[in-house]
Design an enzyme around this catalytic site. Structure first.
Site, short mmCIF file in Angstrom:
data_model
loop_
_atom_site.label_atom_id
_atom_site.label_comp_id
_atom_site.label_asym_id
_atom_site.label_seq_id
_atom_site.Cartn_x
_atom_site.Cartn_y
_atom_site.Cartn_z
N ASP A 199 -2.30 3.51 6.69
CA ASP A 199 -2.74 2.31 5.97
C ASP A 199 -2.39 2.60 4.51
O ASP A 199 -3.08 3.39 3.86
CB ASP A 199 -4.24 2.08 6.13
CG ASP A 199 -4.67 0.76 5.51
OD1 ASP A 199 -4.08 0.38 4.47
OD2 ASP A 199 -5.57 0.10 6.04
N HIS A 200 -1.31 2.01 4.03
CA HIS A 200 -0.80 2.46 2.73
C HIS A 200 -1.77 2.19 1.59
O HIS A 200 -1.67 2.80 0.54
CB HIS A 200 0.59 1.88 2.45
CG HIS A 200 0.59 0.44 2.10
ND1 HIS A 200 0.71 -0.54 3.04
CD2 HIS A 200 0.49 -0.18 0.91
CE1 HIS A 200 0.66 -1.70 2.45
NE2 HIS A 200 0.53 -1.54 1.16
N HIS A 262 -6.46 -3.16 5.73
CA HIS A 262 -6.59 -2.80 4.32
C HIS A 262 -7.97 -3.13 3.74
O HIS A 262 -8.59 -2.31 3.09
CB HIS A 262 -5.54 -3.55 3.47
CG HIS A 262 -4.14 -3.34 3.93
ND1 HIS A 262 -3.68 -2.15 4.41
CD2 HIS A 262 -3.08 -4.19 3.97
CE1 HIS A 262 -2.40 -2.26 4.72
NE2 HIS A 262 -2.01 -3.48 4.47
#
Lengths: 512, 354
Positions: A199-200, A262
């Site tokens: 999950d950047h 996110h």
């Protein structure tokens, strides 16, 4: 599969993080956008910063026929275009020699056998020591096929002292059932500690700084609870429309695309209890407790606690833009939401009766992701009489762009009268720290090479998040009494219903 | 070698009692495109003639990445007349976050004669409150070390490469550190000079499978530039401290160390050679069977690293080398921070040779 963790005495004082180990990084979907824009530029930047181990090989795996040299040429062009730092020929030359291309269909068993042979050979020639990092940058429909074939080729198995890890890009499933199925497939080949769900957002400097802000500053934690906090808002706004992602976005929508992963991750970082340690499971155990404590929606509550919207024609930055339904590759009758606002409750002692409002949307007037913590008002005595009601103290954590933290407080306006106004104490990363932060993908790739899964989502986190989201999707797709899809003009702050969601509680969205 | 530094004027002359007021005026004129930023106090002390201009130029570069309140002090303790002169200025750079200019304040002082004794007072009076104080001492230390000043310093930066008598200077610093009421971190820029070479050497042994080489090292060869013997010795001290080597004295042209193992003692031969070029031009460490090399070509900012079995296959890589000019060293130090316990251990191992 046993990983040794003996430390290198020469590293003492040079680095306080785990050091990446020699390995072969295999990127499935090597000709795709993610590889060009993010992954290879990130690997180059790691090399340019001197953090890439000497024995690394990067193998691009994709369908199109291509030679190693053609792949290197393509990656050089992409890196020169997308890298955060300028490409230096001397460094690129050495880095390019570590890039290889392996052509195969994702479903071709023989292609994986050949890959295994190639990786064995790279162990000999490049010193990658049997360590494998498989990066799934292909479309999610391919994940199962790739995993099955990796398993058939024995690539999930490792020799004594080496490791195999798999990095999975989002979306990790489309609902609880598909996520569970995918987890089952992945774990038939790789154990949980070999699985890195990316999950950047968690790789962003400011997301990591939430933990520092909360647990390294003694002033915040005593106030971080229902006694002192009125509510929390989490906003992810973007001016962009669906661009060229309609194929994916039509099936996903804002809820699955942004909220399930996110925004719930950000919510966890804000709401979690202090972890017992900073180890991967210490932090993830606390995060998963938050997701488990989210009060599940009843189907009939979704209409009142969740607002979905879709952008209509409007204007962004003074330019006319089309409605979502008029975008390329979008169904003219599409029911896909491009905006979601939710009121979420966390059923634990710390957050009892403190609502968390989450909103995410495309084609909003401004791009920005932030968390705002709204403290309770001062008692209505002294300066805070009805005639002069004061604003709340608000602590804002800006995730992107212009990362930073600000605190709104009250101050006396100079003069003989006792006028009080809100003032803002503002900290900007860009102002205080001259050096640009590494890209999220650099941090996450390094962590995966080092075997540190702290910033990756664990199976139970992902499944609990889907469980929470599924009720909303179920209500939206119900044949009867499904909450309506509101529309909002592009360039506005979403549908009126989103404002009403807060207005009903006597609150309003924070102006970004 | 680094190019001669550019010289800047120290700014607008001010009376010491009006410094705050003059800064306020300066910011009032600056307008909304400029933002003052400060994360540390950076005091720079030099007795070199005309050092104000040179240090103003250095501070201007440092503030691009490290917003600070800079206090640049030039002292002339031998001047017949006493006196203090002061200037104020600001270093502004366009921020990476946007179009705003980020500015750091600089105060400059010229202290003459007996006024040099006012140094602690001047530093204390001009600090940006609550921010750590980094003192960059560009001179040799001389007794008495002012305990009041040292008690306020968080980190003291110096370059031992320039010391004429390492033992005497280190003893002064260590005594001052002990006497200071709070823990002062000793930041030797000569040690910072070694960061990238240390990283390059350390990364050879990151994988557990290579750890056995550390116990088998028997030879170290270092080629250093003239005047950088102390840098090379600190590198040797680091290896000795981290790998538990004991000093076994000097033999002919080499230093001797020994390592106690379960099978007895193993000798480690350390040779230092001089050659024009980068401070540390080449390092080779060897076991009976393997060789690990770090080479820093003259005037290049990359290290070539090489390792392999003797007579067998080898692998190469390039890594950042960092730079050895004062600005780069100070920036590296400010960026890395840390308590430098390893440095103190390294010094201890080679104190006799320094």
């Amino acid at each position: 599969m046993k990983e040794k963790s003996q430390s290198n005495p020469l590293r003492e004082g040079l680095s306080n993080k785990a050091v990446p180990q020699p390995c072969a990084v295999v990127i499935f979907g090597a000709t795709g956008d993610l590889t060009h824009r993010k992954l290879v530029p990130a690997l180059y930047n790691i090399a340019a910063d001197g953090e890439l181990p000497p024995a690394v090989a990067v193998v691009g795996f994709a369908r199109r026929p291509k030679t190693d040299d053609e792949f290197r040429q393509e990656m050089e062009e992409a890196t020169r275009k997308f890298s955060r730092q300028a490409v230096r020929d001397e460094i690129w030359k050495g880095f390019a020699e570590t890039l290889y291309y392996h052509q195969s269909e994702f479903g071709d068993e023989a292609g994986y056998k050949k890959l295994a042979e190639r990786l064995d050979k790279l162990d000999e020639t490049s010193g990658t020591r049997g360590n494998r990092l498989f990066y799934f940058a292909a479309s999610p429909e391919q994940f199962e096929t790739i995993i099955e074939n990796l398993q058939k080729a024995g690539l999930n198995k490792t020799r004594e002292g080496s490791w195999a890890r798999v990095i999975l890009e989002k979306p990790f499933g489309t609902d609880l059932e598909s996520a569970r199925h995918l987890n089952k497939v992945v774990q038939s080949a790789f154990s949980e500690n070999q699985t890195y769900r990316i999950d950047h957002f968690l790789g962003k400097e400011t997301a990591q700084n939430i933990l520092v802000l909360r647990f390294a500053n003694a002033i915040f934690e005593p106030l971080w609870n229902a006694d002192h906090i009125d509510h929390v808002q989490i906003t992810a706004a973007e001016t962009l429309g669906v661009e060229n992602r309609a194929g994916y976005y039509e099936g996903a929508g804002a809820l699955r695309d942004m909220v399930q992963n996110h925004l719930l991750q950000l919510l966890c970082l804000v709401a979690m209890e202090p972890p017992t340690d900073l180890g991967a499971d210490g932090i993830r155990d606390e995060k998963v407790k938050v997701v488990r404590s989210l009060r599940p929606f009843q189907i009939d509550e979704v209409g009142s606690d969740v607002v979905r919207g879709q952008y209509a024609e409007g204007a962004i930055a003074g330019e006319q833009v089309v409605a979502y339904r008029a975008e390329k590759n979008v169904d003219p009758k599409s029911q896909t939401e491009t905006f979601v606002a939710l009121r979420v409750r966390i059923d634990n002692w710390r957050w009892a009766d403190v609502p968390f409002y989450i909103r995410v949307g495309k084609r909003l007037p401004k791009s920005g992701t932030e968390i705002s913590v709204h403290f309770k008002k001062a008692p209505q005595v002294l300066f805070n009489r009805e005639s002069q009601a004061l604003d709340q103290n608000v602590l804002v954590i800006r995730i992107q762009p212009d990362e930073g933290i600000s605190l709104r407080m009250q101050a006396k306006v100079p003069g003989t009268s006792f006028r009080i106004e809100s003032v803002k104490m503002d900290f900007h990363y860009g102002t205080s720290f001259g050096k640009a932060s590494p890209e999220a993908y650099e941090r996450l790739l390094l962590d995966a090479m080092s075997g540190d899964p702290t910033l990756f989502a664990r199976r139970d986190e992902v499944e609990q998040a889907w469980k929470f989201i599924d009720t909303i999707e179920e209500a939206w797709t119900a044949k009867e009494n499904a909450p309506k899809l509101a529309t909002y003009p592009a360039g506005s702050w979403g549908p009126e219903e989103a404002d009403e969601l807060l207005a009903r509680d006597g609150r309003a969205w924070r102006r970004l | 070698m680094p190019a001669a530094p550019e010289t800047f004027a120290p700014g607008m002359p001010v009376e010491i009692g009006r410094i705050d007021r003059e800064f306020k005026k300066l910011w009032a004129q600056a307008g909304s495109e400029m933002t003052r930023a400060s994360l540390i106090n950076l005091a720079v002390y030099s007795e070199e003639r005309d050092s104000l201009g040179k240090n103003t130029a250095l501070v201007s570069e440092i503030t691009e990445n490290h917003a600070c309140r800079a206090i640049v002090i030039a002292a002339d303790p031998h001047a017949e007349e006493s006196g203090v002169e002061a200037w104020i200025s600001a270093h502004c750079h366009v921020s990476r976050a946007g179009s705003k200019q980020i500015c750091s304040e600089q105060l400059s002082f010229l202290l003459k004669g007996k006024s040099v004794g006012f140094l602690p007072n001047i530093v204390f009076a001009q600090l940006d409150s609550d921010l750590p104080l980094n003192l960059w001492w560009q001179e040799e230390f001389s007794p008495p070390m002012d305990p009041q000043l040292w008690a306020w310093v968080d980190r003291v930066l110096y370059d031992s490469q320039q010391w004429s008598d390492f033992g005497a200077q280190m003893s002064l610093v260590e005594t001052a550190q002990k006497e200071a009421r709070q823990r002062v971190v000793l930041c030797d820029l000569n040690w910072v000079r070694l960061v990238h070479v240390r990283i390059a050497l350390a990364q050879f042994f990151d994988h557990p499978i290579t750890h056995h080489h550390l116990d088998e090292l028997n030879e170290v060869e270092i080629l250093h530039a003239p005047g950088y013997r102390s840098t090379a010795l600190l590198l040797v001290g680091w290896l000795a401290a981290q790998l538990d080597w004991e000093n076994a004295g000097t033999r002919d042209d080499s230093l001797g160390f020994k390592k106690r193992t379960s099978e007895g003692e193993r000798a480690i031969k350390v040779s230092l050679g001089e050659s024009a070029g980068e401070p540390i031009g080449n390092v080779t460490v060897r076991t009976e069977t393997a060789e690990f090399k770090v080479n820093h070509k003259s005037d290049e900012d990359l290290l070539e690293v090489w390792f392999g079995r003797k007579g067998g296959r080898h692998m190469q890589q390039v890594l950042p080398a960092g730079k050895s000019d004062p600005v780069s060293l100070v920036e590296e130090e400010l960026r890395r921070g840390g308590p430098h316990r390893v440095y103190l251990r390294a010094v201890e191992k080679v104190r006799a040779f320094l």
